[in-house]
Motif scaffolding. Structure first.
Motif, PDB file in Angstrom:
ATOM      1  N   GLY A  22      -1.741  14.218   6.458  1.00 31.42           N
ATOM      2  CA  GLY A  22      -2.886  13.321   6.590  1.00 31.42           C
ATOM      3  C   GLY A  22      -2.902  12.263   5.512  1.00 31.42           C
ATOM      4  O   GLY A  22      -3.775  12.263   4.644  1.00 31.42           O
ATOM      5  N   ASP A  23      -1.927  11.354   5.569  1.00 30.07           N
ATOM      6  CA  ASP A  23      -1.814  10.346   4.528  1.00 30.07           C
ATOM      7  C   ASP A  23      -2.342   9.012   5.027  1.00 30.07           C
ATOM      8  O   ASP A  23      -1.896   8.505   6.054  1.00 30.07           O
ATOM      9  N   THR A  24      -3.276   8.451   4.281  1.00 25.92           N
ATOM     10  CA  THR A  24      -3.867   7.173   4.678  1.00 25.92           C
ATOM     11  C   THR A  24      -2.795   6.082   4.651  1.00 25.92           C
ATOM     12  O   THR A  24      -1.834   6.153   3.889  1.00 25.92           O
ATOM     13  N   THR A  25      -2.971   5.074   5.515  1.00 25.76           N
ATOM     14  CA  THR A  25      -1.954   4.032   5.660  1.00 25.76           C
ATOM     15  C   THR A  25      -2.487   2.623   5.473  1.00 25.76           C
ATOM     16  O   THR A  25      -1.700   1.698   5.248  1.00 25.76           O
ATOM     17  N   GLY A  65      -8.954   5.635   0.965  1.00 26.87           N
ATOM     18  CA  GLY A  65      -7.513   5.427   0.900  1.00 26.87           C
ATOM     19  C   GLY A  65      -6.941   5.721  -0.468  1.00 26.87           C
ATOM     20  O   GLY A  65      -5.902   5.189  -0.855  1.00 26.87           O
ATOM     21  N   ASN A  80      -0.990   6.667  -8.885  1.00 27.52           N
ATOM     22  CA  ASN A  80       0.126   5.738  -8.710  1.00 27.52           C
ATOM     23  C   ASN A  80      -0.019   4.509  -9.610  1.00 27.52           C
ATOM     24  O   ASN A  80       0.974   3.894 -10.015  1.00 27.52           O
ATOM     25  N   LYS A  91      -9.572  10.327   1.622  1.00 29.71           N
ATOM     26  CA  LYS A  91      -9.655   9.914   3.015  1.00 29.71           C
ATOM     27  C   LYS A  91     -10.812   8.953   3.243  1.00 29.71           C
ATOM     28  O   LYS A  91     -10.948   8.372   4.306  1.00 29.71           O
ATOM     29  N   THR A 122      -5.457   8.323  -1.648  1.00 31.94           N
ATOM     30  CA  THR A 122      -4.533   9.448  -1.678  1.00 31.94           C
ATOM     31  C   THR A 122      -3.541   9.337  -2.836  1.00 31.94           C
ATOM     32  O   THR A 122      -3.132  10.349  -3.405  1.00 31.94           O
ATOM     33  N   TYR A 149       0.833  -1.204   0.000  1.00 34.12           N
ATOM     34  CA  TYR A 149       0.000   0.000   0.000  1.00 34.12           C
ATOM     35  C   TYR A 149       0.867   1.252   0.000  1.00 34.12           C
ATOM     36  O   TYR A 149       1.853   1.349   0.725  1.00 34.12           O
ATOM     37  N   SER A 150       0.499   2.197  -0.826  1.00 33.10           N
ATOM     38  CA  SER A 150       1.155   3.505  -0.763  1.00 33.10           C
ATOM     39  C   SER A 150       0.080   4.582  -0.829  1.00 33.10           C
ATOM     40  O   SER A 150      -0.936   4.422  -1.507  1.00 33.10           O
ATOM     41  N   GLY A 151       0.309   5.666  -0.103  1.00 36.73           N
ATOM     42  CA  GLY A 151      -0.637   6.772  -0.071  1.00 36.73           C
ATOM     43  C   GLY A 151      -0.187   7.858  -1.028  1.00 36.73           C
ATOM     44  O   GLY A 151       0.081   7.594  -2.206  1.00 36.73           O
ATOM     45  N   TYR A 152      -0.075   9.082  -0.501  1.00 46.31           N
ATOM     46  CA  TYR A 152       0.371  10.195  -1.335  1.00 46.31           C
ATOM     47  C   TYR A 152       1.752   9.893  -1.899  1.00 46.31           C
ATOM     48  O   TYR A 152       2.643   9.440  -1.172  1.00 46.31           O
ATOM     49  N   GLY A 153       1.909  10.154  -3.194  1.00 47.28           N
ATOM     50  CA  GLY A 153       3.236  10.040  -3.774  1.00 47.28           C
ATOM     51  C   GLY A 153       3.825  11.432  -3.897  1.00 47.28           C
ATOM     52  O   GLY A 153       3.137  12.426  -3.660  1.00 47.28           O
TER      53      GLY A 153
END
Lengths: 484, 440
Positions: free
Chosen positions: B78-81, B287, A371, B284, B289, A149-153
């Motif tokens: 505020g980055d989802t994980t 997920g 992504n 958010k 992001t 899983y990756s969030g903001y890049g």
């Protein structure tokens, strides 16, 4: 009181033909509502209902007309006091390609049984090679795992992809990974560049050219009004590109502007500028202290030794930004992925690096390309991916040859096609919208009228080579029948 | 001194370069090249430092270099994980694979978004509110939509923002040319109306003292304070906007986090359709992001002062400056809005809400005033008398926890720290432990 414009004559007559209708008064409305099952309402619902009534009452009160001749109330809408952006008002009609799509839809309604073939909007049609889509599917699935899983890049794009773009397309041109900004496509990048430049710059475009350069310039407030007689916006320098000048502007007649948009291989003319021409262009930009925004979205379609990147020209790094896209290489028109190169050496008049401002724009008005699309991009640039992309590009190039041969054999002057997926066909003395309509009506083939790209495009039709082979062959058969 | 922080991979010479005035023509000190004669956009010059979140990311990197063995816990950006539920990602993977088939290949989509997705958003998320699918514009996220809305509005409008607020409203306003210069003494840009949101006014602007502007940005549930405006507060807001004929831009990115009766959409308020635009996001909520998907609602009834429908101009912007959200992301969005998908993504939202509760309780137990956390994934912690960057630095230095200093959201954020609740449960619990040991 409603004010009526003086020039409406006999409006009462018009109203007479409409059904007589009396609006219920507020009291009648309220009484009606009371009859409903309001015991089932929660207090909240009741509150909301009463509030809605309150607003409707306000509306009705606005409409009360004491003029006994008028039997109806004309609903008056709430208008904010926010002025419409004057720049938006300057735009002429809609953006070109949705217009074409609209005409296509209207035509299909008119002829529901016709097999309409679209060689209009340059939309890719062939499936994306599996090596690329499996890269994207893999990334999508990985997003369901803890490790994957990756969030903001990074807003500038994933490092690996930036590095791959740098090495694949700019290998020996000393463009670095950090000069590359990955995006969701060239169209968005053009607007982001315009936002960065602001409203106080002047720009030059080729005529004809991809409409987004001009339209984004209008929206940002860089231009004057549209002048209907010449079909140009005030304050834009249009650089004519036609058969007489080999589709390269006569720079000696071009006034200095801050920004110069240049697309090669060109959309719509299909012409690829030579090394010598681009050297002159870079020198021109240098002499004028201008910034060249070079659109190389079709570079992979070049079949001769025309330059594929502006940075092949010495000195370009101090004058040019390059915009490019995976759309026409990998069929990513729906997937959305592109990039912009802003060299560190490119500076504003006060010495401030343009790349710093572009970075700020990208970090503030954008949040990175998807992504999953970026994983696709990385797969595109693997050896297998590159080979697969070349095959698809080759397929469209073959389509282009077929279309070119068709129009040539019919005696038309045909341009482009050799280094781009567009064929630029000359219909001297004819209005391009008329030719577009005639072709659509008589062959059910959608093309694009040249004047949609600028006044110098009139008299030309752009035929795009994106399509299934069968459709392209069928379209050519129909052209032959129409023009034999 | 000009502080550059966003361009971390730039060579050092440029990184440390002092700010240059644009009046004189200068070649850079390290002689990198010749300047063009294009004047830098003055609006870009007005911007202060880098955008907030890359600043935080930079400090995090520096800290990690300084303490390579420390386990840094990020409760900052505020980055989802948590992983995206399978039901959503498998539909995206399927869509991707189908792009390799003749029947499944799709090229350009409608710039406004896939029809089925627009309908699903209208029906599933707006339910019985009269929002039409044609009023919904699917995008690659709120941050982009905010800028597209600013492009739409142009430089000749005035805006009001909450103070504190998500920085993108202000920064995009500066970039488009709506503001004056930044004033160091007040920490504000000229020509923007800042509406204080404090515990004293229940984190909602006192509209009786608010001057009128063309546009009012409101985020609820709020980033960073975590406060969700009540129905009454939003009714007052809509009333205010109607009376002053302003446009509300309502950011409902955190609507899924609302626990109580607070409205989840501005359109729950009667009369809002003629005064409000709503922006929202899957970031958010699902997920997304990194996947990038959001939407904006522009009602048909929203008109400029000359009667021209705002939606027509927004449509033109979307068709000219944008080319649609990725079709793969949109396929994911559609899966999120199926009944199984909704349940799955809501359970991840609940997970983060539980995190928020743990963090909120931690700070409360330490005797600190904590706000938010109930209707949003952010806890807004008050450190009276302390500068927020100092608190940020101390927390980072002593507990290796990244937070966000409140002043990054505006002068009204001073003395506060925003703690985000996105993180693996064990990280949240570990962070709690560290905070307790530091602050008790």
């Amino acid at each position: 009181m409603l004010a009526f414009p003086q020039k409406i004559v006999g409006y009462v007559n018009v109203w007479q033909h409409l059904p007589q209708r009396r609006l219920e008064t507020t009291k009648e409305y309220i009484d009606k509502k009371k009859v409903q099952k309001k015991d089932e309402e929660s207090s909240q619902q009741r509150k909301t209902r009463l509030q809605e009534i309150k607003y409707k009452k306000e509306k009705l009160e606005d409409l009360i007309v004491t003029n006994s001749a008028l039997r109806f109330s004309i609903p008056k809408s709430h208008m904010t006091k926010v002025s419409r952006n004057a720049n938006m008002a300057k735009l002429q009609a809609g953006y070109l390609f949705p217009e074409i799509a609209r005409r296509r839809s209207a035509h299909m309604l008119k002829y529901p049984d016709a097999q309409v073939i679209s060689l209009g909007i340059g939309d890719t049609t062939e499936p994306i090679p599996e090596v690329i889509t499996s890269g994207m599917a893999k990334k999508a699935n990985a997003l369901s795992t803890l490790e994957g899983y990756s969030g903001y890049g990074a807003e500038q794009g994933e490092n690996r992809l930036r590095a791959a773009i740098a090495s694949t397309y700019y290998g020996d041109l000393s463009i670095e990974e950090s000069d590359i900004f990955v995006s969701d496509g060239a169209k968005s990048d053009i607007s982001r560049l315009q936002v960065m430049f602001g409203s106080n710059v002047t720009m030059a475009v080729q005529d004809p050219s991809y409409p987004a350069y001009v339209d984004s310039s209008v929206i940002l407030g860089q231009t004057g009004q549209f002048q209907k007689d010449v079909e140009k916006y005030g304050n834009i320098e249009y650089m004519k590109c036609n058969p007489e000048n080999g589709f390269f502007p006569d720079l000696s007649t071009v006034s200095r502007t801050d920004i110069i948009f240049f697309c090669s291989p060109n959309n719509p003319t299909g012409n690829a500028a030579t090394r010598e021409q681009l050297t002159r262009l870079v020198q021109f930009a240098k002499d004028n202290g201008s910034i060249l925004v070079y659109d190389s979205a079709y570079a992979m379609y070049i079949s001769d030794d025309s330059p594929r990147s502006i940075f092949e020209i010495p000195g370009a790094k101090e004058v040019a930004i390059e915009v490019s896209s995976f759309s026409k290489y990998a069929g990513f028109t729906g997937v959305r992925l592109g990039w912009t190169v802003v060299p560190k050496e490119l500076l504003y008049s006060d010495g401030f690096p343009v790349a710093k401002d572009f970075n700020r724009i990208v970090c503030t008005t954008f949040n990175g390309a998807s992504n999953i699309s970026q994983a696709g991009g990385l797969a595109c640039l693997s050896p297998e991916g590159l080979e697969a992309m070349h095959k698809v590009v080759g397929f469209y190039q073959e389509n282009t040859n077929i279309i070119m041969e068709t129009f040539t054999s019919l005696g038309f002057s045909v341009y482009g096609g050799k280094n781009a997926p567009y064929v630029w066909v000359h219909f001297p003395g004819q209005s391009s919208w008329d030719v577009f309509s005639e072709i659509l009506e008589k062959t059910h083939v959608v093309t694009t009228p040249g004047s949609g790209f600028g006044p110098a495009g009139d008299g030309f039709i752009r035929v795009s080579a994106f399509g299934h082979r069968g459709n392209v062959l069928e379209a050519c058969k129909r052209f032959k029948q129409l023009y034999k | 001194m000009y502080k550059l922080s966003t361009f971390s991979s730039m060579p050092p010479a440029i990184f440390l370069q002092p700010r240059m005035s644009h009046a004189s023509l200068k070649v850079q000190e390290d002689g990198i090249g010749v300047c063009t004669r294009v004047t830098r956009n003055l609006n870009m010059e007005k911007l202060r430092n880098g955008y907030l979140f890359p600043e935080i990311a930079m400090r995090e990197l520096e800290h990690m270099k300084k303490y390579p063995n420390a386990k840094v816990i990020s409760l900052g950006i505020g980055d989802t994980t948590e992983p995206i539920p399978d039901i959503v990602t498998s539909s995206m993977a399927n869509h991707a694979r189908r792009l390799s088939t003749v029947e499944g290949y799709r090229g350009y989509g409608a710039e406004q978004g896939n029809k089925a997705l627009r309908k699903a958003i209208a029906e599933t998320l707006y339910g019985d509110l009269p929002i039409k699918d044609t009023e919904i514009f699917v995008s690659d996220g709120s941050q982009c939509d905010i800028s597209r809305l600013q492009l739409l509005l142009g430089s000749n409008v005035t805006i009001a923002v909450q103070d504190p607020t998500f920085p993108a409203y202000i920064d995009s306003s500066v970039i488009i040319g709506q503001t004056g210069d930044f004033q160091d003494e007040t920490g504000k840009y000229q020509n923007i109306k800042y509406m204080p949101c404090r515990p004293q006014n229940n984190f909602f602007p006192d509209l009786t003292t608010t001057a009128t502007t063309d546009v009012i940005f409101i985020c609820s549930p709020n980033n960073p304070t975590g406060h969700a405006a009540s129905r009454k507060q939003l009714e007052q807001l809509v009333e205010f906007a109607r009376a002053n004929r302003s446009i509300i831009i309502f950011d409902s990115a955190y609507a899924a986090y609302v626990t109580d009766e607070s409205p989840r959409s501005i359109f729950e308020i009667p009369g809002a359709r003629e005064v409000a635009i709503e922006i929202s996001s899957f970031s958010k909520f699902a997920g997304f992001t990194g996947v990038r998907l959001g939407w904006t609602v522009v009602p048909d009834e929203l008109l400029f002062s000359n009667g021209f429908p705002v939606i027509k101009d927004y449509n033109r912007i979307v068709c000219t400056c944008f080319n649609g959200a990725s079709s793969i992301a949109q396929a994911g969005g559609l899966a999120c809005l199926s009944s199984d998908g909704l349940m799955a993504v809501q359970s991840v939202v609940d997970y983060y809400k539980e995190n928020a509760k743990i963090l909120g309780d931690t700070f409360t137990s330490l005797g600190l005033d904590v706000y938010g956390g109930i209707n949003a994934p952010y806890a807004w912690v008050h450190f009276p008398g302390m500068k927020s960057w100092d608190v940020f630095t101390e927390l980072l230095e002593k507990t290796h926890i990244i937070t966000v200093p409140g002043c990054g959201f505006g002068p009204g954020g001073e003395e506060h720290i925003r703690v985000s609740a996105f993180g693996h449960r064990e990280c949240i619990l570990e962070a709690s432990r560290r905070l307790k040991s530091l602050l008790s």
